[in-house]
Design an enzyme around this catalytic site. Structure first.
Site, PDB file in Angstrom:
ATOM      1  N   HIS A   1       0.741  -1.111   0.079  1.00  0.00           N
ATOM      2  CA  HIS A   1       0.020  -0.084  -0.223  1.00  0.00           C
ATOM      3  C   HIS A   1       1.009   1.389   0.014  1.00  0.00           C
ATOM      4  O   HIS A   1       1.958   1.367   0.877  1.00  0.00           O
ATOM      5  CB  HIS A   1      -0.935  -0.182   1.096  1.00  0.00           C
ATOM      6  CG  HIS A   1      -1.956  -1.208   1.344  1.00  0.00           C
ATOM      7  ND1 HIS A   1      -2.332  -1.931   2.276  1.00  0.00           N
ATOM      8  CD2 HIS A   1      -2.598  -1.552   0.263  1.00  0.00           C
ATOM      9  CE1 HIS A   1      -3.389  -2.819   1.840  1.00  0.00           C
ATOM     10  NE2 HIS A   1      -3.479  -2.380   0.656  1.00  0.00           N
TER      11      HIS A   1
ATOM     12  N   GLU B   1       1.062   4.468   3.291  1.00  0.00           N
ATOM     13  CA  GLU B   1       1.408   3.789   4.576  1.00  0.00           C
ATOM     14  C   GLU B   1       2.796   4.411   5.064  1.00  0.00           C
ATOM     15  O   GLU B   1       3.857   3.506   4.984  1.00  0.00           O
ATOM     16  CB  GLU B   1       1.313   2.449   4.973  1.00  0.00           C
ATOM     17  CG  GLU B   1      -0.241   2.175   4.872  1.00  0.00           C
ATOM     18  CD  GLU B   1      -0.586   0.706   4.678  1.00  0.00           C
ATOM     19  OE1 GLU B   1      -1.871   0.062   4.546  1.00  0.00           O
ATOM     20  OE2 GLU B   1       0.400  -0.230   4.609  1.00  0.00           O
TER      21      GLU B   1
ATOM     22  N   HIS C   1       2.606  -3.091   6.913  1.00  0.00           N
ATOM     23  CA  HIS C   1       1.654  -2.246   6.902  1.00  0.00           C
ATOM     24  C   HIS C   1       1.796  -1.291   8.033  1.00  0.00           C
ATOM     25  O   HIS C   1       2.485  -1.366   8.762  1.00  0.00           O
ATOM     26  CB  HIS C   1       0.196  -2.897   6.637  1.00  0.00           C
ATOM     27  CG  HIS C   1       0.132  -3.770   5.694  1.00  0.00           C
ATOM     28  ND1 HIS C   1      -0.902  -3.440   4.400  1.00  0.00           N
ATOM     29  CD2 HIS C   1       0.772  -5.232   5.165  1.00  0.00           C
ATOM     30  CE1 HIS C   1      -0.662  -4.310   3.533  1.00  0.00           C
ATOM     31  NE2 HIS C   1       0.417  -5.374   4.095  1.00  0.00           N
TER      32      HIS C   1
ATOM     33  N   GLU D   1       1.527  -4.716  11.260  1.00  0.00           N
ATOM     34  CA  GLU D   1       0.967  -3.441  11.210  1.00  0.00           C
ATOM     35  C   GLU D   1       1.441  -2.328  12.182  1.00  0.00           C
ATOM     36  O   GLU D   1       1.225  -2.447  13.427  1.00  0.00           O
ATOM     37  CB  GLU D   1      -0.643  -3.416  11.654  1.00  0.00           C
ATOM     38  CG  GLU D   1      -1.491  -4.019  10.401  1.00  0.00           C
ATOM     39  CD  GLU D   1      -2.011  -2.947   9.162  1.00  0.00           C
ATOM     40  OE1 GLU D   1      -1.853  -1.773   9.578  1.00  0.00           O
ATOM     41  OE2 GLU D   1      -2.639  -3.659   8.263  1.00  0.00           O
TER      42      GLU D   1
END
Ligand SMILES: [Zn+2]
Length: 288
Positions: free
Chosen positions: A95, A98, A197, A251
């Site tokens: 992504h 991020e 992420h 994350e």
């Protein structure tokens, strides 16, 4: 930055020297699922990757594993130890929006360069930017507006999405970024995979990845837990659930403060030093 050295040709050189038709010829076999086009070895540097005799045969190989529609290279840096018993894949920024993942990728690349002993008995394949078009435009989705992390041909891939940010693409594996990652995994193949992420601040896992997730969680201070919502067509669904490869999704929090960066590098060191047979961190070769 050492890991930032370019491969043998730059995107601009590439676009000047190849017509669109030739580019299509280059990409056609890749899209058909054949081996990826690779350029290797391109930036081995004995002065940086062989600091002493103990790691004399360790080397770094940089490969172009895909070229995006925006003409950006997807680079894989393979840190291959002298005696690679294991092989892991660690990739960032599937992504593009991020920022903490982007920042940690830079720090991790520097860490790998500075700690060749950590990969002396293994290969670490490091992909700093999986979605370079998205990173350039600071979007979650890629240049075609597709969420690469919903585009994998997992059993649970579906055409519906809960919003444009989660656009799964016109069909599974329709995107260059998706097929580049799939081919890289087929070719390596890695025994465990970590994907980075932000900003959910946890260590998630798919398939048989729980033990590694918990070990990384202990080191980096983020809770080990499942995010708890469906992720059809996600990388973890495809590689972890369907293919049975341990997959950890790290994350990060919303911001990566300097002290967080050090803690997150400790977590990634666990990922580098993982022993999939022991289900625990292996001691560093030559370190008491
Ligand atoms: Zn993400």
């Amino acid at each position: 930055m050492m890991h930032g050295r370019r491969a043998v040709f730059s995107p601009s050189l590439f676009s000047r020297s190849l017509s669109f038709a030739a580019l299509a010829l280059v990409l056609a076999p890749a899209l058909a699922g054949c081996r990826s086009r690779t350029v290797a070895p391109v930036d081995e540097d004995p002065s940086t990757t062989q600091p002493d005799a103990a790691h004399a045969r360790g080397r770094k190989i940089t490969e172009v594993v895909g070229i995006t529609p925006g003409q950006r290279e997807i680079l894989a840096h393979r840190y291959v130890g002298a005696d690679p018993r294991y092989r892991a894949l660690i990739f960032f920024s599937i992504h593009g929006d991020e920022r903490p993942a982007e920042e940690l990728a830079t720090a991790f690349g520097e860490w790998l360069e500075a700690h060749p002993e950590s990969w002396a008995d293994r290969e670490i394949c490091f992909v700093p930017v999986m979605n370079p078009d998205g990173l350039a435009s600071r979007t979650r989705v890629n240049g075609a507006g597709v969420d690469v992390n919903r585009n994998f041909p997992a059993d649970n891939w579906q055409t519906q999405a809960r919003g444009a940010r989660y656009n799964p693409g016109p069909f599974a594996a329709s995107e260059v970024e998706t097929t580049a990652l799939m081919r890289l995994i087929e070719r390596l193949p890695p025994q465990w995979i970590v994907s980075i992420h932000a900003p959910l601040a946890c260590v998630d896992w798919d398939g048989p990845g729980e033990a590694l997730a918990r070990a990384m969680s202990e080191a980096n201070g983020l809770p080990a837990r499942k995010v708890g919502y469906a992720t059809p067509g996600s990388f973890g669904s495809w590689a972890g659930v369907d293919r049975g490869i341990p997959v950890v999704t790290l994350e990060l929090d919303q911001r990566l403060e300097p002290e967080d960066r050090e803690r997150q590098l400790l977590g990634l060191e666990v990922a580098v030093r993982w022993d999939p047979e022991l289900g625990a961190v292996a001691p560093v070769p030559g370190r008491p």
